[in-house]
Enzyme design. Structure first.
Site, PDB file in Angstrom:
ATOM      1  N   ASP A  22     -37.259  -7.009 -13.524  1.00 40.75           N
ATOM      2  CA  ASP A  22     -36.448  -7.856 -12.651  1.00 40.75           C
ATOM      3  C   ASP A  22     -35.814  -6.957 -11.600  1.00 40.75           C
ATOM      4  O   ASP A  22     -34.838  -6.259 -11.874  1.00 40.75           O
ATOM      5  CB  ASP A  22     -35.369  -8.582 -13.467  1.00 40.75           C
ATOM      6  CG  ASP A  22     -34.498  -9.470 -12.583  1.00 40.75           C
ATOM      7  OD1 ASP A  22     -34.630  -9.412 -11.332  1.00 40.75           O
ATOM      8  OD2 ASP A  22     -33.665 -10.220 -13.140  1.00 40.75           O
ATOM      9  N   ASP A  94     -28.724 -13.194 -11.266  1.00 38.67           N
ATOM     10  CA  ASP A  94     -28.609 -11.736 -11.195  1.00 38.67           C
ATOM     11  C   ASP A  94     -27.888 -11.120 -12.389  1.00 38.67           C
ATOM     12  O   ASP A  94     -26.932 -10.357 -12.254  1.00 38.67           O
ATOM     13  CB  ASP A  94     -27.896 -11.317  -9.896  1.00 38.67           C
ATOM     14  CG  ASP A  94     -28.758 -11.572  -8.671  1.00 38.67           C
ATOM     15  OD1 ASP A  94     -29.555 -12.528  -8.702  1.00 38.67           O
ATOM     16  OD2 ASP A  94     -28.642 -10.821  -7.691  1.00 38.67           O
ATOM     17  N   HIS A 137     -17.731 -10.767 -11.895  1.00 40.37           N
ATOM     18  CA  HIS A 137     -18.516 -11.920 -11.423  1.00 40.37           C
ATOM     19  C   HIS A 137     -18.581 -13.052 -12.448  1.00 40.37           C
ATOM     20  O   HIS A 137     -18.987 -14.161 -12.109  1.00 40.37           O
ATOM     21  CB  HIS A 137     -19.950 -11.497 -11.089  1.00 40.37           C
ATOM     22  CG  HIS A 137     -20.026 -10.521  -9.952  1.00 40.37           C
ATOM     23  ND1 HIS A 137     -19.470 -10.788  -8.723  1.00 40.37           N
ATOM     24  CD2 HIS A 137     -20.578  -9.284  -9.860  1.00 40.37           C
ATOM     25  CE1 HIS A 137     -19.684  -9.740  -7.919  1.00 40.37           C
ATOM     26  NE2 HIS A 137     -20.344  -8.820  -8.586  1.00 40.37           N
ATOM     27  N   ASP A 174     -14.441  -3.026  -5.653  1.00 36.09           N
ATOM     28  CA  ASP A 174     -15.902  -3.128  -5.760  1.00 36.09           C
ATOM     29  C   ASP A 174     -16.435  -3.741  -4.459  1.00 36.09           C
ATOM     30  O   ASP A 174     -15.720  -4.485  -3.787  1.00 36.09           O
ATOM     31  CB  ASP A 174     -16.243  -4.028  -6.950  1.00 36.09           C
ATOM     32  CG  ASP A 174     -17.726  -4.105  -7.256  1.00 36.09           C
ATOM     33  OD1 ASP A 174     -18.173  -3.437  -8.202  1.00 36.09           O
ATOM     34  OD2 ASP A 174     -18.444  -4.846  -6.544  1.00 36.09           O
ATOM     35  N   HIS A 176     -18.663  -5.954  -4.076  1.00 33.84           N
ATOM     36  CA  HIS A 176     -18.997  -7.379  -4.200  1.00 33.84           C
ATOM     37  C   HIS A 176     -17.725  -8.200  -4.399  1.00 33.84           C
ATOM     38  O   HIS A 176     -16.737  -7.704  -4.935  1.00 33.84           O
ATOM     39  CB  HIS A 176     -19.919  -7.615  -5.393  1.00 33.84           C
ATOM     40  CG  HIS A 176     -21.232  -6.887  -5.319  1.00 33.84           C
ATOM     41  ND1 HIS A 176     -21.428  -5.652  -5.898  1.00 33.84           N
ATOM     42  CD2 HIS A 176     -22.394  -7.220  -4.716  1.00 33.84           C
ATOM     43  CE1 HIS A 176     -22.674  -5.253  -5.669  1.00 33.84           C
ATOM     44  NE2 HIS A 176     -23.284  -6.183  -4.947  1.00 33.84           N
ATOM     45  N   ASP A 267     -19.469   0.825  -6.023  1.00 32.74           N
ATOM     46  CA  ASP A 267     -20.597   0.517  -5.146  1.00 32.74           C
ATOM     47  C   ASP A 267     -20.122   0.367  -3.697  1.00 32.74           C
ATOM     48  O   ASP A 267     -20.910   0.162  -2.789  1.00 32.74           O
ATOM     49  CB  ASP A 267     -21.343  -0.745  -5.614  1.00 32.74           C
ATOM     50  CG  ASP A 267     -20.411  -1.842  -6.094  1.00 32.74           C
ATOM     51  OD1 ASP A 267     -19.191  -1.789  -5.801  1.00 32.74           O
ATOM     52  OD2 ASP A 267     -20.899  -2.782  -6.765  1.00 32.74           O
ATOM     53  N   TYR A 307     -23.867   2.104  -8.364  1.00 37.25           N
ATOM     54  CA  TYR A 307     -25.269   2.196  -8.780  1.00 37.25           C
ATOM     55  C   TYR A 307     -25.984   3.446  -8.312  1.00 37.25           C
ATOM     56  O   TYR A 307     -27.119   3.682  -8.692  1.00 37.25           O
ATOM     57  CB  TYR A 307     -26.004   0.912  -8.356  1.00 37.25           C
ATOM     58  CG  TYR A 307     -25.271  -0.288  -8.878  1.00 37.25           C
ATOM     59  CD1 TYR A 307     -25.327  -0.616 -10.228  1.00 37.25           C
ATOM     60  CD2 TYR A 307     -24.417  -1.045  -8.062  1.00 37.25           C
ATOM     61  CE1 TYR A 307     -24.594  -1.677 -10.750  1.00 37.25           C
ATOM     62  CE2 TYR A 307     -23.680  -2.105  -8.567  1.00 37.25           C
ATOM     63  CZ  TYR A 307     -23.767  -2.409  -9.903  1.00 37.25           C
ATOM     64  OH  TYR A 307     -23.032  -3.442 -10.429  1.00 37.25           O
TER      65      TYR A 307
HETATM   66  N1  Q9C Z   1     -30.602  -6.104  -4.654  1.00 39.21           N
HETATM   67  C1  Q9C Z   1     -21.461  -5.670  -9.801  1.00 39.21           C
HETATM   68  O1  Q9C Z   1     -21.406  -4.786  -8.956  1.00 39.21           O
HETATM   69  N2  Q9C Z   1     -27.326  -8.675  -6.837  1.00 39.21           N
HETATM   70  N3  Q9C Z   1     -22.398  -6.596  -9.779  1.00 39.21           N
HETATM   71  C2  Q9C Z   1     -28.360  -7.719  -7.032  1.00 39.21           C
HETATM   72  C3  Q9C Z   1     -30.226  -6.503  -5.973  1.00 39.21           C
HETATM   73  C4  Q9C Z   1     -26.360  -8.713  -7.859  1.00 39.21           C
HETATM   74  C5  Q9C Z   1     -23.350  -6.637  -8.719  1.00 39.21           C
HETATM   75  C6  Q9C Z   1     -29.386  -7.780  -5.933  1.00 39.21           C
HETATM   76  C7  Q9C Z   1     -25.312  -7.658  -7.730  1.00 39.21           C
HETATM   77  C8  Q9C Z   1     -24.308  -7.742  -8.829  1.00 39.21           C
HETATM   78  C9  Q9C Z   1     -20.508  -5.681 -10.932  1.00 39.21           C
HETATM   79 ZN    ZN Z   2     -20.293  -4.578  -7.273  1.00 40.02          ZN
END
Ligand code: Q9C
Ligand code: ZN
Length: 658
Positions: A22, A94, A137, A174, A176, A267, A307
């Site tokens: 994935d 996700d 999230h 973060d 996001h 991130d 990441y």
């Molecule tokens: N390009 C946290 O940082 N989208 N969650 C991924 C991959 C989901 C991030 C797309 C990102 C979730 C805790």
């Molecule tokens: Zn994040």
């Protein structure tokens, strides 16, 4: 004295991973935790922390935030087959499940609760929980974005319920949007949620309309949800600091939390494949430092995203080293914020203007503009040209002596400080001896042998002049001189750029100031904590960061009238610049203030000021005029983007990592 920093970590949380292909989830790997922890060990930071054991969150804990149905559904996952797990996963976005993730999710939430317990009972002052899965999230009834249970939201409810905490500030740095946290506390005025996040006018995950700046909370919670959407990638140190100085900190001080929780996702640092931002790992030293004088220093950071393993571990180390009290390195590349960041800043301040008196003067929001409606084809999304490279942050070496003091005979040495005096034996205890001690002290601070200093002198103006002149002319270093109180200053400070003098005092003389002299005048003088803090956060801090001095000379004039609380906040906050090289000068007669000031220099948190009243309208207007006048030279003082098409497109053409 500061009671230490907790580190929560348990190898068990590395024992789940993605079991199928994935692409959306492949970045969330067990090595995130091992790399972070190994780096803390390697840098000798883990050893300096108090190791607090992790526990599993109970059903009751989890139900503080999540629905019974969702909890029961997650409980079934350890027994599912691989195919069933994949199918279970499909109902969410996700995120992936694994037979051991339920156990890890209970440990992640439990770690946050153990951290809250340790901080609230005073076992430690602050701490970091290294956890996975992350939490911000996950929703009342759904997993999302690698998150199963909302660790920080559970911790906030738990703190209120178990420890009687009235006001919790959640800072989500973060990259996001923690939409789960927003959902949980949307109508709760007891929890102030702040999040900045990559948004790109809703084109970035989780692509929600409600992540924009105009989601300010609902009902009683109106004003207690602050979203800062980043509509471009490549945001830098200056963009982050500017949002802290002009939005988060003023509101946070007005709110006056009893506890600060950080959704500590990394991130948002350079190198991260998700965030694509350009802030260095060193910025987390400052973000952390700037929060450490809120809530009496009670700060709990809980890992979220991050990441790029290199960037992640560097950022984690910067955060922990700051929690431990080591002076922060000067932030790199502090030019002004970019146009897009300024536009976000303006929108957020305008959206919150009705709800916070510290923002009363923020420019009104033009009613026709909502940033999500401004998706224009002219805005080409910036594509990153390969992997960015950045230097490894310099090793932060805490000087052997933290705080040296020069005190007259009969004033007792504050705990933890070192008495300091030059060896010249003429005139012991006299004015000459005191001055020569001060000059030597500054030299030792510049050699990083001593971090900070405190002196009680008989002529504070004279001492200030001597130290400032010596620093500029002899040591060839830059000093930020912050003078609290006093009347007109003699023009003894030269305009050679080696000294920047900011004087905060009662509104008496009407002075223009100059490039190197900034008079900050308050109607009621420094005794008005809200006006004073408004000036410190929105004016002095950005000036200090941008000026990037080698020394902060903090001068408390006789009869300054500054209230103790605000003075200690100032002392604490200013240690974020000049690598903590702060020399405090106080006039004889201020003996009562020696011990609390020394304690702040030693790294203890200032006591909370209490929720702040609205500053005087005249002060707000005067400060605003000053800010507008100075922002030409000091770009970190800007709070709005110039309204020109050229400015906007100039920004869009910038390469992403400059
Ligand atoms: N390009 C946290 O940082 N989208 N969650 C991924 C991959 C989901 C991030 C797309 C990102 C979730 C805790
Ligand atoms: Zn994040």
């Amino acid at each position: 004295m500061n009671a230490g920093t907790a580190l929560l970590h348990d190898e068990e949380m590395t024992k789940y991973k993605l079991l199928w292909v994935d692409p959306a989830c492949e970045i969330e790997v067990p090595e995130r935790l091992t790399a972070s922890h190994d780096a803390l060990v390697r840098n000798g930071l883990a050893d300096r922390c108090v190791s607090v054991p992790v526990r599993e969150a109970t059903d009751a804990d989890i139900l503080l935030v999540h629905s019974r149905e969702y909890l029961e559904a997650v409980k079934t996952t350890p027994d599912l087959t691989l195919e069933e797990l994949q199918e279970f996963t499909l109902q969410f976005g996700d995120v992936y499940f694994h037979p051991n993730i339920y156990r890890c999710a209970k440990l992640a939430a439990g770690a946050a609760l153990q951290l809250v317990d340790s901080v609230m009972t005073g076992k430690v002052r602050n701490g970091l929980a290294l956890v996975r899965p992350p939490g911000h999230h996950s929703m009342h009834g759904a997993a999302s974005g690698f998150c199963v249970f909302n660790n920080v939201a559970i911790a906030a409810r738990y703190a209120k319920q178990t420890h009687g905490v009235k006001r919790v500030l959640i800072v989500d740095w973060d990259v996001h949007h923690g939409q789960g946290v927003q959902e949980c506390f949307e109508d709760d005025p007891g929890v102030l949620y702040f999040s900045w996040h990559r948004y790109e006018h809703q084109k970035f995950w989780p692509n929600l309309r409600e992540s924009d700046y105009d989601s300010v909370g609902k009902g009683e919670g109106t004003g207690f949800n602050i979203n800062v959407p980043w509509n471009r990638v490549g945001m830098k140190n200056a963009d982050y600091l500017s949002v802290f100085c002009h939005v988060l900190l003023p509101v946070a001080y007005e709110f006056c939390p009893d506890l600060v929780l950080v959704c500590a996702g990394f991130d948002s640092a350079i190198g991260d494949p998700e965030g694509q931002m350009s802030a260095g790992p060193d910025i987390f030293a400052h973000l952390t430092h700037l929060l450490m004088n809120l809530a009496g220093g009670r700060l709990c950071a809980v890992l979220e995203g991050g990441y790029n393993l290199t960037s992640l571990q560097q950022s984690v180390c910067q955060t922990v080293q700051t929690l431990l009290g080591d002076p922060a390195p000067p932030p790199e590349n502090l030019d002004g914020p970019c146009q897009s960041a300024l536009e976000s800043l303006r929108c957020v301040r305008a959206a919150h203007q009705p709800h916070w008196s510290c923002l009363k003067h923020a420019a009104e929001l033009p009613s026709f503009e909502v940033s999500t409606k401004r998706i224009k084809d002219e805005e080409k999304s910036q594509q990153t040209a390969g992997e960015p490279v950045w230097p490894e942050p310099r090793k932060r070496v805490a000087p052997p002596v933290r705080t040296a003091v020069v005190l007259p005979d009969g004033v007792s040495l504050p705990d933890g400080c070192k008495a300091f005096s030059s060896l010249e034996d003429s005139d012991p205890g006299g004015a000459v001896r005191t001055l020569s001690s001060l000059l030597l002290l500054v030299e030792k601070m510049q050699k990083n042998e001593i971090c900070s200093g405190l002196a009680l002198v008989s002529d504070v103006s004279m001492a200030m002049m001597c130290v400032a002149q010596h620093t500029a002319a002899v040591l060839n270093k830059r000093a930020l001189v912050v003078c609290v109180g006093g009347s007109r200053l003699p023009g003894l400070i030269t305009e050679d750029g080696k000294t920047l003098l900011v004087q905060m005092s009662r509104d008496e003389a009407d002075e223009q100031g100059g490039r190197c002299f900034v008079p900050v005048r308050l109607k009621k003088g420094c005794s008005d904590a809200s006006g004073f803090m408004q000036a410190v956060l929105g004016l002095l801090l950005p000036l200090g960061y941008q000026y990037d001095p080698d020394l902060v000379l903090l001068v408390r004039m006789e009869g300054s009238g500054v209230c103790d609380g605000a003075w200690l906040q100032l002392t604490g906050l200013l240690q974020g610049v000049a690598q903590g090289h702060t020399l405090v000068l106080m006039q004889k007669g201020e003996e009562a203030c020696v011990a609390p000031t020394a304690s702040s220099l030693l790294g203890d948190a200032a006591p909370p000021l209490g929720p702040l009243d609205a500053p005087l309208a005249e002060d707000v207007e005067a400060l605003e005029r000053l800010r507008v006048r100075l922002q030409v030279d000091w770009k970190l003082l800007q709070t709005t983007a110039p309204e020109t098409e050229e400015a906007r497109s100039a920004d869009a053409n910038l390469p992403p990592f400059v």
